[in-house]
Design an enzyme around this catalytic site. Structure first.
Site, PDB file in Angstrom:
ATOM      1  N   LYS A 138       0.829  -1.218   0.000  1.00 53.78           N
ATOM      2  CA  LYS A 138       0.000   0.000   0.000  1.00 53.78           C
ATOM      3  C   LYS A 138       0.863   1.269   0.000  1.00 53.78           C
ATOM      4  CE  LYS A 138      -1.858  -0.986   3.996  1.00 53.78           C
ATOM      5  NZ  LYS A 138      -1.128  -2.211   4.353  1.00 53.78           N
ATOM      6  N   ARG A 177      11.864  -6.066   4.186  1.00 52.73           N
ATOM      7  CA  ARG A 177      11.768  -4.606   4.020  1.00 52.73           C
ATOM      8  C   ARG A 177      12.860  -3.888   4.812  1.00 52.73           C
ATOM      9  NH1 ARG A 177       6.259  -1.687   5.185  1.00 52.73           N
ATOM     10  NH2 ARG A 177       6.439  -2.860   7.117  1.00 52.73           N
ATOM     11  N   ARG A 224      12.305  -2.134  10.485  1.00 53.01           N
ATOM     12  CA  ARG A 224      11.331  -1.673  11.470  1.00 53.01           C
ATOM     13  C   ARG A 224      11.177  -2.694  12.598  1.00 53.01           C
ATOM     14  NH1 ARG A 224       6.164   0.337   7.968  1.00 53.01           N
ATOM     15  NH2 ARG A 224       5.113  -0.904   9.558  1.00 53.01           N
TER      16      ARG A 224
HETATM   17  P1  AP5 Z   1       4.990  -1.529   1.643  1.00 50.82           P
HETATM   18  O1  AP5 Z   1       4.586  -0.702   0.478  1.00 50.82           O
HETATM   19  O2  AP5 Z   1       5.783  -0.878   2.721  1.00 50.82           O
HETATM   20  O3  AP5 Z   1       3.714  -2.278   2.231  1.00 50.82           O
HETATM   21  P2  AP5 Z   1       2.512  -1.740   3.112  1.00 50.82           P
HETATM   22  O4  AP5 Z   1       1.286  -2.407   2.664  1.00 50.82           O
HETATM   23  O5  AP5 Z   1       2.515  -0.240   3.138  1.00 50.82           O
HETATM   24  O6  AP5 Z   1       2.961  -2.350   4.498  1.00 50.82           O
HETATM   25  P3  AP5 Z   1       3.092  -1.715   5.951  1.00 50.82           P
HETATM   26  O7  AP5 Z   1       3.790  -2.733   6.792  1.00 50.82           O
HETATM   27  O8  AP5 Z   1       3.695  -0.334   5.939  1.00 50.82           O
HETATM   28  O9  AP5 Z   1       1.632  -1.608   6.352  1.00 50.82           O
HETATM   29  P4  AP5 Z   1       1.061  -1.729   7.717  1.00 50.82           P
HETATM   30  O10 AP5 Z   1      -0.337  -1.473   7.337  1.00 50.82           O
HETATM   31  O11 AP5 Z   1       1.267  -2.895   8.554  1.00 50.82           O
HETATM   32  O12 AP5 Z   1       1.908  -0.662   8.555  1.00 50.82           O
HETATM   33  P5  AP5 Z   1       1.673   0.872   8.870  1.00 50.82           P
HETATM   34  O13 AP5 Z   1       2.937   1.555   8.652  1.00 50.82           O
HETATM   35  O14 AP5 Z   1       0.439   1.378   8.208  1.00 50.82           O
HETATM   36  O15 AP5 Z   1       5.787  -2.798   1.085  1.00 50.82           O
HETATM   37  C1  AP5 Z   1       6.333  -3.765   1.969  1.00 50.82           C
HETATM   38  C2  AP5 Z   1       7.653  -4.299   1.378  1.00 50.82           C
HETATM   39  O16 AP5 Z   1       7.364  -4.971   0.151  1.00 50.82           O
HETATM   40  C3  AP5 Z   1       8.648  -3.201   1.014  1.00 50.82           C
HETATM   41  O17 AP5 Z   1       9.953  -3.675   1.297  1.00 50.82           O
HETATM   42  C4  AP5 Z   1       8.482  -2.988  -0.492  1.00 50.82           C
HETATM   43  O18 AP5 Z   1       9.696  -2.587  -1.109  1.00 50.82           O
HETATM   44  C5  AP5 Z   1       8.069  -4.379  -0.944  1.00 50.82           C
HETATM   45  N1  AP5 Z   1       7.114  -4.331  -2.058  1.00 50.82           N
HETATM   46  C6  AP5 Z   1       6.084  -3.445  -2.223  1.00 50.82           C
HETATM   47  N2  AP5 Z   1       5.408  -3.743  -3.352  1.00 50.82           N
HETATM   48  C7  AP5 Z   1       6.015  -4.852  -3.890  1.00 50.82           C
HETATM   49  C8  AP5 Z   1       5.781  -5.648  -5.050  1.00 50.82           C
HETATM   50  N3  AP5 Z   1       4.782  -5.352  -5.895  1.00 50.82           N
HETATM   51  N4  AP5 Z   1       6.596  -6.711  -5.277  1.00 50.82           N
HETATM   52  C9  AP5 Z   1       7.613  -7.007  -4.422  1.00 50.82           C
HETATM   53  N5  AP5 Z   1       7.900  -6.286  -3.319  1.00 50.82           N
HETATM   54  C10 AP5 Z   1       7.109  -5.229  -3.042  1.00 50.82           C
HETATM   55  O19 AP5 Z   1       1.321   0.784  10.423  1.00 50.82           O
HETATM   56  C11 AP5 Z   1       2.296   0.451  11.386  1.00 50.82           C
HETATM   57  C12 AP5 Z   1       1.653   0.422  12.756  1.00 50.82           C
HETATM   58  O20 AP5 Z   1       1.128   1.738  13.082  1.00 50.82           O
HETATM   59  C13 AP5 Z   1       0.455  -0.519  12.933  1.00 50.82           C
HETATM   60  O21 AP5 Z   1       0.841  -1.851  13.212  1.00 50.82           O
HETATM   61  C14 AP5 Z   1      -0.289   0.130  14.098  1.00 50.82           C
HETATM   62  O22 AP5 Z   1       0.359  -0.134  15.325  1.00 50.82           O
HETATM   63  C15 AP5 Z   1      -0.114   1.618  13.798  1.00 50.82           C
HETATM   64  N6  AP5 Z   1      -1.193   2.136  12.947  1.00 50.82           N
HETATM   65  C16 AP5 Z   1      -1.075   2.612  11.676  1.00 50.82           C
HETATM   66  N7  AP5 Z   1      -2.275   2.982  11.202  1.00 50.82           N
HETATM   67  C17 AP5 Z   1      -3.169   2.735  12.193  1.00 50.82           C
HETATM   68  C18 AP5 Z   1      -4.572   2.882  12.293  1.00 50.82           C
HETATM   69  N8  AP5 Z   1      -5.306   3.375  11.266  1.00 50.82           N
HETATM   70  N9  AP5 Z   1      -5.174   2.510  13.453  1.00 50.82           N
HETATM   71  C19 AP5 Z   1      -4.469   2.042  14.487  1.00 50.82           C
HETATM   72  N10 AP5 Z   1      -3.124   1.853  14.454  1.00 50.82           N
HETATM   73  C20 AP5 Z   1      -2.486   2.206  13.305  1.00 50.82           C
END
Ligand code: AP5
Length: 218
Positions: A13, A127, A160
């Site tokens: 995402k 990642r 991370r």
């Molecule tokens: P990446 O694009 O980083 O994936 P992502 O879906 O954004 O994954 P995240 O881990 O960032 O999402 P998340 O929802 O768990 O974490 P967030 O930061 O929102 O890609 C991942 C990897 O794959 C990268 O290395 C990339 O290079 C690779 N990649 C991407 N596309 C690819 C492809 N097509 N092919 C191959 N490789 C690929 O949240 C973190 C924490 O914050 C949560 O756990 C929670 O504690 C808190 N938080 C955030 N939002 C909320 C909320 N709304 N409510 C409550 N807590 C929240």
């Protein structure tokens, strides 16, 4: 363009949100990035959020809803926005709907990114992120030019805390229990577009651009 990117952790995402925001000149609102920034700055909010995040649990609704409302009111959202990682609970979705309605706005689309669990674990465990500019890399799929160094700003890359295996397991469980119900929620409202996100970053971006093209700013 007012869109939500929905999907399990690691589906890509954030990677696609960066590209869509740059291509269509809309704001990217990532609650994960906002929370990590608060943790780095050691604000009260950041100190509260850190424990939840390191364990892979959701930060309380009230905290993230407040953050997003503040961002939506910012002039940088005038052209539209991509919400990455928000909403993640039904309450957050309801509050988002109310916040938009108060500005006589609605969402255009909710894109549901789908990748196998095996691929998600591979993407997350490989990642590497830049602690300074937040650029994201992967040890196999998106290697930096110099191993371990950010292409954009030269900072050493880090893993991370929540990309450790135990935290990944918790995040996936939390996703199934608290976020997956949003698929039905948005499907019922005729807003959902499924997205096979198993291809390369470029292939996924092409598909995504087609889905979002009706909503681009002219
Ligand atoms: P990446 O694009 O980083 O994936 P992502 O879906 O954004 O994954 P995240 O881990 O960032 O999402 P998340 O929802 O768990 O974490 P967030 O930061 O929102 O890609 C991942 C990897 O794959 C990268 O290395 C990339 O290079 C690779 N990649 C991407 N596309 C690819 C492809 N097509 N092919 C191959 N490789 C690929 O949240 C973190 C924490 O914050 C949560 O756990 C929670 O504690 C808190 N938080 C955030 N939002 C909320 C909320 N709304 N409510 C409550 N807590 C929240």
């Amino acid at each position: 363009m007012r869109v939500v990117f929905l999907g399990a952790p690691g589906v890509g995402k954030g990677t696609q949100a960066d590209r869509i925001a740059a291509q269509y000149q809309v704001a990217k609102i990532s609650t994960g990035d906002l929370l990590r920034e608060a943790v780095r700055s050691q604000t009260t909010l950041g100190l509260e959020a850190k424990n939840y995040m390191d364990q892979g649990k959701l930060v309380p609704d009230a905290v993230v809803i407040g953050l997003v409302k503040e961002k939506l009111a910012h002039p940088s959202c005038a052209n539209g926005f991509v919400l990455d990682g928000f909403p993640r609970t039904v309450l957050q979705a309801e509050e988002l709907g109310k916040a938009l309605a108060s500005k006589t706005m609605t969402l255009d689309r909710v894109v549901n990114f789908q990748v196998s669990r095996e691929d998600v674990v591979r993407r997350l465990s490989g990642r590497r992120s830049c602690p300074k500019c937040q650029a994201t890399f992967h040890v196999d799929f998106a290697k930096p030019m110099v191993e371990g160094i950010c292409d954009r700003c030269g900072e050493p890359l880090v893993q991370r805390n929540d990309d450790r295996r135990d935290a990944i397991e918790t995040r996936l469980k939390v996703y199934d229990e608290q976020t997956a119900p949003l698929v039905r929620y948005y499907d019922d409202r005729r807003l959902l577009s499924p997205m096979d996100a198993s291809g390369t970053v470029d292939v996924v971006f092409q598909h995504l651009s087609k889905v979002l093209s009706p909503y681009r700013v002219t």
